[in-house]
Design a protein around this motif. Structure first.
Motif, mmCIF file in Angstrom:
data_model
loop_
_atom_site.group_PDB
_atom_site.id
_atom_site.type_symbol
_atom_site.label_atom_id
_atom_site.label_comp_id
_atom_site.label_asym_id
_atom_site.label_seq_id
_atom_site.Cartn_x
_atom_site.Cartn_y
_atom_site.Cartn_z
ATOM 1 N N ILE A 26 -9.399 -5.524 -0.768
ATOM 2 C CA ILE A 26 -8.318 -6.182 -0.045
ATOM 3 C C ILE A 26 -8.107 -5.551 1.318
ATOM 4 C CG2 ILE A 26 -5.835 -6.676 -0.130
ATOM 5 C CD1 ILE A 26 -6.098 -6.601 -3.173
ATOM 6 N N LEU A 27 -8.215 -4.235 1.388
ATOM 7 C CA LEU A 27 -7.964 -3.521 2.635
ATOM 8 C C LEU A 27 -9.267 -3.106 3.274
ATOM 9 C CD1 LEU A 27 -5.048 -1.214 1.492
ATOM 10 C CD2 LEU A 27 -4.915 -3.387 2.683
ATOM 11 N N PRO A 28 -9.537 -3.475 4.513
ATOM 12 C CA PRO A 28 -10.735 -3.018 5.205
ATOM 13 C C PRO A 28 -10.732 -1.502 5.303
ATOM 14 C CG PRO A 28 -9.622 -4.771 6.420
ATOM 15 C CD PRO A 28 -8.725 -4.363 5.334
ATOM 16 N N ARG A 29 -11.859 -0.878 5.039
ATOM 17 C CA ARG A 29 -11.937 0.573 5.044
ATOM 18 C C ARG A 29 -11.704 1.178 6.426
ATOM 19 N NH1 ARG A 29 -10.785 2.847 0.758
ATOM 20 N NH2 ARG A 29 -11.814 4.729 1.537
ATOM 21 N N LEU A 85 -10.825 -12.589 4.202
ATOM 22 C CA LEU A 85 -10.730 -11.902 5.493
ATOM 23 C C LEU A 85 -10.225 -10.475 5.378
ATOM 24 C CD1 LEU A 85 -9.254 -14.804 7.654
ATOM 25 C CD2 LEU A 85 -11.652 -14.145 7.371
ATOM 26 N N GLY A 86 -9.808 -10.058 4.185
ATOM 27 C CA GLY A 86 -9.352 -8.695 4.014
ATOM 28 C C GLY A 86 -7.967 -8.419 4.550
ATOM 29 N N VAL A 87 -7.138 -9.458 4.780
ATOM 30 C CA VAL A 87 -5.777 -9.260 5.262
ATOM 31 C C VAL A 87 -4.813 -9.463 4.100
ATOM 32 C CG1 VAL A 87 -6.291 -9.940 7.615
ATOM 33 C CG2 VAL A 87 -5.598 -11.685 5.973
ATOM 34 N N THR A 88 -3.614 -8.959 4.242
ATOM 35 C CA THR A 88 -2.632 -9.088 3.172
ATOM 36 C C THR A 88 -1.397 -9.840 3.689
ATOM 37 O OG1 THR A 88 -1.907 -6.840 3.737
ATOM 38 C CG2 THR A 88 -3.421 -7.073 1.881
ATOM 39 N N VAL A 89 -0.368 -9.107 4.121
ATOM 40 C CA VAL A 89 0.880 -9.766 4.502
ATOM 41 C C VAL A 89 1.017 -9.959 6.014
ATOM 42 C CG1 VAL A 89 2.163 -9.023 2.471
ATOM 43 C CG2 VAL A 89 2.042 -7.524 4.463
ATOM 44 N N TYR A 94 5.291 -3.681 1.287
ATOM 45 C CA TYR A 94 3.962 -4.024 0.780
ATOM 46 C C TYR A 94 2.892 -3.124 1.400
ATOM 47 C CZ TYR A 94 0.112 -7.028 -0.795
ATOM 48 O OH TYR A 94 -1.021 -7.504 -1.404
ATOM 49 N N VAL A 95 2.963 -2.946 2.723
ATOM 50 C CA VAL A 95 1.985 -2.092 3.397
ATOM 51 C C VAL A 95 2.110 -0.656 2.917
ATOM 52 C CG1 VAL A 95 1.437 -1.063 5.637
ATOM 53 C CG2 VAL A 95 1.657 -3.534 5.429
ATOM 54 N N ALA A 96 3.337 -0.187 2.697
ATOM 55 C CA ALA A 96 3.512 1.170 2.168
ATOM 56 C C ALA A 96 2.926 1.289 0.771
ATOM 57 C CB ALA A 96 4.996 1.537 2.152
ATOM 58 N N ASP A 97 3.004 0.212 -0.028
ATOM 59 C CA ASP A 97 2.425 0.226 -1.370
ATOM 60 C C ASP A 97 0.911 0.414 -1.348
ATOM 61 O OD1 ASP A 97 4.905 -0.201 -2.520
ATOM 62 O OD2 ASP A 97 4.658 -2.379 -2.633
ATOM 63 N N VAL A 98 0.244 -0.260 -0.414
ATOM 64 C CA VAL A 98 -1.216 -0.355 -0.487
ATOM 65 C C VAL A 98 -1.937 0.565 0.496
ATOM 66 C CG1 VAL A 98 -1.091 -2.740 -1.292
ATOM 67 C CG2 VAL A 98 -1.335 -2.283 1.164
ATOM 68 N N SER A 99 -1.209 1.326 1.314
ATOM 69 C CA SER A 99 -1.870 2.176 2.308
ATOM 70 C C SER A 99 -1.791 3.638 1.901
ATOM 71 C CB SER A 99 -1.208 1.998 3.689
ATOM 72 O OG SER A 99 0.138 2.427 3.653
ATOM 73 N N TYR A 151 2.186 -17.435 -1.936
ATOM 74 C CA TYR A 151 1.962 -17.857 -3.327
ATOM 75 C C TYR A 151 0.482 -17.936 -3.672
ATOM 76 C CZ TYR A 151 1.806 -20.780 -7.482
ATOM 77 O OH TYR A 151 1.537 -21.268 -8.734
ATOM 78 N N LEU A 152 -0.334 -18.461 -2.741
ATOM 79 C CA LEU A 152 -1.735 -18.728 -3.057
ATOM 80 C C LEU A 152 -2.671 -17.545 -2.801
ATOM 81 C CD1 LEU A 152 -2.153 -22.353 -1.627
ATOM 82 C CD2 LEU A 152 -1.872 -21.676 -4.023
ATOM 83 N N LEU A 153 -2.385 -16.727 -1.796
ATOM 84 C CA LEU A 153 -3.403 -15.786 -1.324
ATOM 85 C C LEU A 153 -3.010 -14.309 -1.349
ATOM 86 C CD1 LEU A 153 -4.664 -17.826 1.767
ATOM 87 C CD2 LEU A 153 -5.903 -17.416 -0.341
ATOM 88 N N VAL A 154 -1.735 -13.993 -1.469
ATOM 89 C CA VAL A 154 -1.331 -12.577 -1.410
ATOM 90 C C VAL A 154 -1.290 -11.992 -2.815
ATOM 91 C CG1 VAL A 154 0.510 -10.979 -0.768
ATOM 92 C CG2 VAL A 154 -0.021 -12.918 0.713
ATOM 93 N N PRO A 155 -2.077 -10.953 -3.090
ATOM 94 C CA PRO A 155 -1.983 -10.274 -4.394
ATOM 95 C C PRO A 155 -0.732 -9.413 -4.461
ATOM 96 C CG PRO A 155 -3.610 -9.189 -3.018
ATOM 97 C CD PRO A 155 -3.154 -10.398 -2.250
#
Length: 491
Positions: A9-12, A50-54, A197-202, A257-261
């Motif tokens: 999900i997150l580009p390295r 595309l590797g983007v989230t919110v 959300y960004v704090a969760d996944v970074s 709803y459709l694309l954000v995990p």
């Protein structure tokens, strides 16, 4: 989604090693240094390649808000001009900065500023309570429900504004639309959800830059909305652009709803929204004795800096359009659109500047450079009596937004992973309070100082920023250790 899916999900290239400045901050448990795991219940119906989230969520939501704001303010200006009998002529005397003020024009300016105050005051008072509940609630049920609900609220607000303009309803209906949106979270709930959300996944090392990327999406949205809104307003008037605002908010809700995990594992039993436990969670964050005294003090001080900086940003933003509409600038819709776009271009220049300065400066010094840029621009705005001088002020502000992502990141690193939702809920409440305070202070100060000095509120704003400069500089000097001086952070 399983923990192993995070890298998909997150580009390295967003991630980097922890900085030496992180070492100087209060310690957080080792498990909190990594992104939170996500359960399989968080899988969206579709996946984004595309590797983007919110980032697109905040982009679309901000696009809608920035598209609407100058348009509805110009609409209010025109409605009030008709009511007071002001013909709105911009060319008579606009080149003469020494001409006597037009009493009718001053009355229109004052009434427009007051209506902006009423709308902001009502909206933020309601949103201050709702965002707290929704932000802390998202720690239990996930970030997605909050993002969807708030975007639907913004769509309802735009629809109410459309009704006001189509049916020429009383201006108080603008306040009704704003209140309906605030009851569903408003933009502050979206901002809180996206940053949590960004704090969760970074990781800790990449967090400042990830936050800056998220804020840059605000700038890109503002720049495009400013250009499109100004051109569209000049071609077709105020009404049609609001249909695009409705569409962007609905698209944002559908995208979530459709694309954000989901970034957190929801509690199996769910959680109540309307409960005092959400307020108690925020209270424990700032007042719990189990937290280290130094960490708690630093959190309070960084929150104070954030409050002052965002108050100045919000307050000055409210005044730009009024300042540009009236003499001696007398800008029309097209110039106002370009001015809005130029102001939001600073989000991109600040992102590039932040990434560049991180190569040789720690985050705190990056924030100080941004504050210096902001102060210089505000001083120029205070004396701007020509279009060229106004754009000079915009140019000096090209790094002014490097301070807020640094402050958000520092606060996030001072709390546990399980407290991110409560933290960003409180930060969102502070943002709502900033808008409230700035609306009251600056929208009252502007008409009161018109006979004295039209740009005086900008000088007041520049003076306020000296306080966070002193606090951030002092905290950095206290945190600094010999090894961090020799090897400044690069995150």
């Amino acid at each position: 989604m399983e923990e192993s899916d995070t890298s998909a999900i997150l580009p390295r290239d967003f991630l980097s090693a922890p900085t030496s400045e992180d070492v100087c901050e209060a310690p957080v448990e080792a498990k909190d240094a990594e992104p939170r795991s996500r359960g399989t219940a968080g899988r969206p119906p579709l996946s984004c390649p595309l590797g983007v989230t919110v980032e697109p969520v905040l982009f679309l939501s901000m696009f809608s808000i920035v598209l609407q704001t100058p348009l509805y303010m110009q609409y209010v200006w025109e409605r009030i001009s008709v009511d007071v009998g002001y013909n709105g002529t911009r060319d008579r005397g606009c080149s003469d900065s020494n001409r006597l003020p037009d009493p009718a024009e001053q009355e229109v300016e004052t009434l427009t500023a007051h209506w902006n105050l009423y709308i902001n005051l009502g909206g933020f008072l309601v949103g201050l309570l709702v965002v707290t509940l929704l932000g802390s609630w998202s720690d239990h049920v996930g970030r997605k429900p909050v993002l969807i609900i708030a975007n639907l609220g913004l769509a309802i607000q735009a629809l109410v504004y459309l009704l006001v303009m189509y049916l020429r309803l009383p201006l108080v209906w603008f306040l009704v639309g704003r209140l309906l949106s605030s009851l569903m979270g408003d933009l502050n709930a979206i901002i809180a959800g996206c940053f949590a959300y960004v704090a969760d996944v970074s990781s800790r090392g990449s967090r400042t830059f990830r936050v800056a990327v998220l804020e840059a999406s605000i700038g890109v949205a503002g720049m495009l909305a400013g250009i499109i809104g100004g051109q569209w307003r000049q071609a077709q008037g105020c009404i049609n652009p609001f249909w695009l605002a409705v569409a962007t908010n609905l698209a944002a809700a559908l995208y979530v709803y459709l694309l954000v995990p989901e970034s957190v594992t929801p509690n199996p039993g769910g959680a109540q929204v309307f409960t005092c436990e959400h307020y108690r969670a925020i209270g424990r964050l700032y007042c719990s004795r189990s937290s280290g005294g130094q960490r708690r003090t630093s959190l309070w001080l960084y929150l104070l800096c954030f409050f002052l900086v965002v108050t100045v940003h919000s307050g000055s933003r409210d005044l730009y359009i009024l300042y540009e509409l009236s003499a001696p600038l007398c800008w029309g819709p097209e110039l106002i659109g370009w001015g809005y776009a130029t102001k939001y271009l600073a989000y991109l220049s600040s992102l590039l500047g932040l990434r560049t300065m991180q190569l040789c400066l720690a985050d705190s010094w990056v924030a100080l450079v941004g504050l210096a840029s902001n102060i210089a621009g505000l001083v120029v705005f205070s004396v701007a009596n020509t279009t060229a001088l106004m754009y000079t002020g915009y140019g000096l502000c090209f790094l002014y937004l490097t301070s807020t992502p640094v402050l958000r990141s520092k606060m996030s690193k001072l709390v546990k992973v399980s407290e991110q939702g409560a933290l960003f809920a409180s930060v969102a409440c502070v943002e709502g309070l900033c808008s409230l305070v700035s609306s009251v202070v600056f929208n009252s100060l502007y008409p009161a100082t018109l006979p004295i000095m039209k740009g005086l509120p900008f000088l007041v704003a520049a003076s306020i920023l000296i306080i966070p400069v002193a606090i951030i500089g002092t905290l950095r000097c206290r945190e600094q250790e010999p090894d961090s001086r020799d090897n400044p952070g690069t995150s």
